[in-house]
Design an enzyme around this catalytic site. Sequence first.
Site, PDB file in Angstrom:
ATOM      1  N   HIS A  49     -21.665  51.146   4.221  1.00  0.00           N
ATOM      2  CA  HIS A  49     -22.370  50.802   3.625  1.00  0.00           C
ATOM      3  C   HIS A  49     -21.326  48.878   3.253  1.00  0.00           C
ATOM      4  CE1 HIS A  49     -17.798  50.738   2.449  1.00  0.00           C
ATOM      5  NE2 HIS A  49     -17.833  50.501   1.494  1.00  0.00           N
TER       6      HIS A  49
ATOM      7  N   HIS B 280     -15.749  50.482   8.124  1.00  0.00           N
ATOM      8  CA  HIS B 280     -16.726  51.513   8.420  1.00  0.00           C
ATOM      9  C   HIS B 280     -17.444  50.849   8.987  1.00  0.00           C
ATOM     10  CE1 HIS B 280     -17.997  49.115   4.538  1.00  0.00           C
ATOM     11  NE2 HIS B 280     -16.218  49.989   4.394  1.00  0.00           N
TER      12      HIS B 280
ATOM     13  N   ASP C 151      -9.068  49.583   4.662  1.00  0.00           N
ATOM     14  CA  ASP C 151     -10.152  49.676   3.908  1.00  0.00           C
ATOM     15  C   ASP C 151      -9.928  51.989   3.749  1.00  0.00           C
ATOM     16  OD1 ASP C 151     -12.350  50.884   2.314  1.00  0.00           O
ATOM     17  OD2 ASP C 151     -13.924  49.017   3.965  1.00  0.00           O
TER      18      ASP C 151
END
Length: 272
Positions: A115, A104, A8
């Site tokens: 998120h 994250h 990511d």
Amino acid sequence: MKIYVSADIEGVAGVVTPQQGTPGNGEWERARRLMTEEVNAAIAGAFDGGASDVLVNDSHGSMCNLLPELLDPRAELVLGKPKVMNMAAGLDETFDAVFFVGHHARATGPGVLAHTTNSFAFREIRLAGQPLGEPGIYGAWAGHLGVPVALVTGDDVTAEENREHFPAAEFCVVKTALGNRAARQPAPEVARNSIRLAASRATSRIADLKPFVIEGPFVAEFEMTTSPLADLAAIVPAVRERVGTTVSFDCDHVGEAIGWMNALSALSAMLR
């Protein structure tokens, strides 16, 4: 020894703004290079630790962020979307461990660019009552396949959220969150050196790891960010029930929950 890397961008050192994850601007061009270099550090560390094969899946946004011409040639690469299992496309029982690189924290948390899958659609996702972010959700899918998570890289909040799920994994913190769009971080070269060392340690310790498993059947709950999105989600025939802005599904295993998550995420584009 086969290693699977889900890559990511929000957890990469030097990335702190939505612009850096959005194609079509100079900041994204810089961020995708930083992302590629961190993935290369993880690949190098995996081979240092004894890996024989590495497969990397680009897992951010359009899933065409990593620069193929700069990727360590010892690894193979999965690019593009849509694809079955999304951030875990290509993962199967033949792999020995999973690395989450550049990941994250989950939605509404204090991490950098926090998120869960789709910030427009989801406020929280719970599997069997557990609030999970992307590493937890896809780590549980890996666990269903019998594959443990060996490495997670990202900010300090990401590490703290996931230690309980992967207690024996290596966690490489490459930045400290100062808010959703701010962080204290080392130079990218320092971050990459840390990732390579952590990846090497993780690969050499795979025999000590246990998969993170969520036993089925269970209920998957998707708390949407708005009432209109909940209205939209509730039209799916398989919805078990709707309570407020949360819709739920009966799932036999984590793969089904991921399927519903990705379907709802795609469906949400109708209301953007």
